[in-house]
Structure formats: C-alpha cells, structure tokens
Write an enzyme that holds these catalytic residues in place. Sequence first.
Site, short mmCIF file in Angstrom:
data_model
loop_
_atom_site.label_atom_id
_atom_site.label_comp_id
_atom_site.label_asym_id
_atom_site.label_seq_id
_atom_site.Cartn_x
_atom_site.Cartn_y
_atom_site.Cartn_z
N GLY A 11 -47.43 54.65 156.98
CA GLY A 11 -46.78 55.75 156.26
C GLY A 11 -46.48 55.35 154.83
O GLY A 11 -45.93 54.28 154.60
N ARG A 72 -53.62 55.18 158.93
CA ARG A 72 -53.26 54.55 160.20
C ARG A 72 -54.60 54.31 160.88
O ARG A 72 -55.34 55.25 161.14
CB ARG A 72 -52.39 55.47 161.05
CG ARG A 72 -51.08 55.83 160.35
CD ARG A 72 -50.05 56.32 161.32
NE ARG A 72 -48.87 56.85 160.64
CZ ARG A 72 -47.82 56.13 160.28
NH1 ARG A 72 -47.81 54.82 160.52
NH2 ARG A 72 -46.80 56.69 159.68
N ASP A 103 -44.00 48.14 160.12
CA ASP A 103 -44.16 47.23 161.26
C ASP A 103 -45.60 47.13 161.77
O ASP A 103 -46.13 46.03 161.95
CB ASP A 103 -43.19 47.57 162.40
CG ASP A 103 -43.30 49.02 162.85
OD1 ASP A 103 -43.99 49.81 162.17
OD2 ASP A 103 -42.70 49.36 163.88
N THR A 125 -41.26 50.63 154.38
CA THR A 125 -41.30 51.79 155.28
C THR A 125 -40.01 52.57 155.11
O THR A 125 -38.93 51.96 155.00
CB THR A 125 -41.46 51.39 156.76
OG1 THR A 125 -41.08 52.50 157.59
CG2 THR A 125 -40.60 50.21 157.17
N ASP A 127 -38.57 54.05 157.35
CA ASP A 127 -37.80 53.95 158.61
C ASP A 127 -36.78 52.81 158.61
O ASP A 127 -35.87 52.80 159.42
CB ASP A 127 -38.75 53.74 159.79
CG ASP A 127 -39.53 54.98 160.13
OD1 ASP A 127 -39.24 56.04 159.55
OD2 ASP A 127 -40.45 54.90 160.97
N ASP A 129 -37.11 49.88 159.79
CA ASP A 129 -37.07 49.32 161.15
C ASP A 129 -37.81 47.98 161.23
O ASP A 129 -38.23 47.57 162.31
CB ASP A 129 -37.67 50.31 162.16
CG ASP A 129 -39.11 50.69 161.82
OD1 ASP A 129 -39.58 50.34 160.72
OD2 ASP A 129 -39.76 51.33 162.66
N ARG A 171 -39.42 58.03 164.52
CA ARG A 171 -39.90 58.25 165.89
C ARG A 171 -39.19 57.34 166.87
O ARG A 171 -38.86 57.73 167.97
CB ARG A 171 -41.41 58.00 165.95
CG ARG A 171 -42.21 59.27 166.06
CD ARG A 171 -43.63 59.00 166.51
NE ARG A 171 -44.37 58.19 165.57
CZ ARG A 171 -45.34 58.64 164.77
NH1 ARG A 171 -45.66 59.91 164.80
NH2 ARG A 171 -45.97 57.84 163.96
O1 F6P Z 1 -43.34 55.25 159.66
C1 F6P Z 1 -42.86 56.18 158.76
C2 F6P Z 1 -42.89 57.57 159.36
O2 F6P Z 1 -42.59 58.48 158.34
C3 F6P Z 1 -42.01 57.79 160.57
O3 F6P Z 1 -40.67 58.08 160.25
C4 F6P Z 1 -42.68 58.95 161.24
O4 F6P Z 1 -42.36 58.97 162.61
C5 F6P Z 1 -44.13 58.67 161.01
O5 F6P Z 1 -44.20 57.88 159.84
C6 F6P Z 1 -45.00 59.87 160.83
O6 F6P Z 1 -46.32 59.43 160.73
P1 F6P Z 1 -47.51 60.32 160.22
O7 F6P Z 1 -47.35 60.49 158.75
O8 F6P Z 1 -48.72 59.53 160.57
O9 F6P Z 1 -47.42 61.64 160.91
#
Ligand code: F6P
Length: 323
Positions: A11, A72, A103, A125, A127, A129, A171
């Site tokens: 992300g 991703r 992560d 990130t 998050d 985390d 998430r």
């Molecule tokens: O990892 C960062 C994040 O924004 C999370 O908070 C969220 O769950 C996820 O990415 C969403 O991912 P994507 O952009 O692939 O939908």
Amino acid sequence: MKRLAVLTSGGDAPGMNAAIRAVVRRGLSLGFEMLGVQHGYAGLIAGEFRQLGARDVGGILDRGGTILGTSRCAAFLTPAGRSAALGQLRDREVAGLVVIGGDGSQAGAKALSELSMPVVGVASTIDNDLAGSDVTIGATTALDTALAAVDRLRVTASAHGRTFLVEVMGRSCGYLALLTGIGGGAEAIMIPEIPQTPEQVAAAIREAYGRGKSHAIVVVAEGARPNATELAAYFARHAERLGFELRVSTLGHIQRGGPPGAFDRISATLLGAAAVEQLERDLHGVLLGIVDGKVTATPYAKVVGAAKPLDPGLLRLAPILTL
Ligand code: F6P
C-alpha cells in the site's frame, strides 16, 4: 561504478516519495548509480528498471503516493518469482536494494536478503503495524486525514443528533482506528484486536446519549469484528428499540492520499538517506525505522512476522475519555 536500486511496495503511504528522493540523492552523493524499480516486486520480476538522477526526484517531497508505482505481487511469494527478481538484479549488477514498504514488503525483502542480495528496508505503511519502528512512514499523515474527516462528520452528526459509524483502514491492526477515535473524541472504537458484540457497541452509544450527548461517533477499523457494514445492518434491524438514527461513512483509501505531513517527510528523508549509508558500509538484512526518536536498524529476523501490540495505556484510556 557501483549501482543501487530502490522500490516501493504494498500500500502506498504519504512520505514514500520523500524516502525515494533521499535514497537517490544520498546514493548519488556517495558516487552510486541509482536505479528505480517501477511497480514494486511485480516490476522487479519483469525487469522494469529506470535510471534516476537528482532531477528525476525533484518536486516530489510534498506528493503522496509513489512516483515509482507500487503493487501487491502474488508471484513474488513463490520461489520462482523470487529467483526471477534476483536474476533481474544480478543481470544489472545491482549491489544493493532499498525496499520501502510495510510488513508484506519487508517479508519479501527478508527473503531476497536470504538469497544473498544486500537489502535494507524502510518501514513505511499507514497501518503502523510493523515492528522495528515506533511510527512508520505515512501513519501520522493518514491519521491527520482521518481526523479531519471525523471533525467534519461530528459537525453534521451534532446538527442532526445522529450517530455516525466511521470506517477507517486497518485490516488486521487497530492502530489507525484507536488513534482516530482518541484524537477525534469517538464515543466508541472498534478494532480487530478486541471483538465486541453489536449490543455492546449499541450500549456504549445509548449510554453516551444517556449522559447528555446529542450525537455519537463510532470509529470502526476495516478489520473489526463485527465490521462497519455488519454493525450498520444490525443497528438498522433494531433501529426502533435502539432509538438512534444512524449514518455510515467509509473513509477507505482517502487515508492513503494527500501530502505527507512534517513527521512523515522528515522521517522518510532520514530513513532513506540512512538506508543508502547502511548499504555503503555493507550493513544489510535490516529494517530501518524510528525507535525512541532515532533512526534505528533492526535485523529482519527480529521484525518480520513479529507482533506489534497496541499501546495498552491508550486502550485503557480510550473508554474513559468518552465520558
Ligand atoms: O496496508 C495498508 C492498507 O491501506 C490497509 O490499511 C488496508 O487494509 C489495505 O492497505 C488495503 O489494500 P488495497 O489498497 O490493496 O486494497
């Protein structure tokens, strides 16, 4: 001339561009040739490299997102994907790689470093985390964005005497929801780490009205159980009995955009420059983060997959502050 590469993965987070800029300019200043990998690990496997000069990273400090693009990448989770990525780096005689991401991205970086590729990670990130950094790049800007939204929602919630469910990202980690709830004065906070029943949340809202409040805000993490959609459906089914009027607002990816704030710009800059210095000194297989206010390198083995629990003090304080 020795060559280094940099990529952003997972992300996007506000501040990634500041980190790229610092990596490239610090690398150039030390005499390295600098390559950018487009679209994260997917681009690494496909060999999407481009040379980066000082001017290529100009004017990006204040821009959210990432000029390199990100992805991703499921293929990178496979041994074949990793060996293709390694092959691309070897073909271009890349002496070291900087991976800017969260992560999952750092787990990939660890795997590459175990294949004898010198890699340094930069903790990034929204998050927050990732173990090995008290606060990751992007998290404070994402919080500011979420808080600005909650402040506005409170205005209309108060005007109508309504309850708002505000869904924020996260998430599997409740950091953004907890901090948004505390900073935004939420009447209840739902995070993945602490499941609650819909009735418990309903009780918190009803009690808030009982204490004389005219409206209520519930901040719900994306990964909370029940989630915002399930809660809203439950409250709608029991609307008459519960007696409050409900609206739902999902902030979602809005939290990822926007210009990085001061902390994210500066920490990203410090971490990006330090990542190159680590590679120059042949110190790699580490994640760089901010620990106790200082740039700190932690071996990948200690951070990848390690838990980063929420601050128990904040968890205790949150319900007290809703009084
Ligand atoms: O990892 C960062 C994040 O924004 C999370 O908070 C969220 O769950 C996820 O990415 C969403 O991912 P994507 O952009 O692939 O939908």
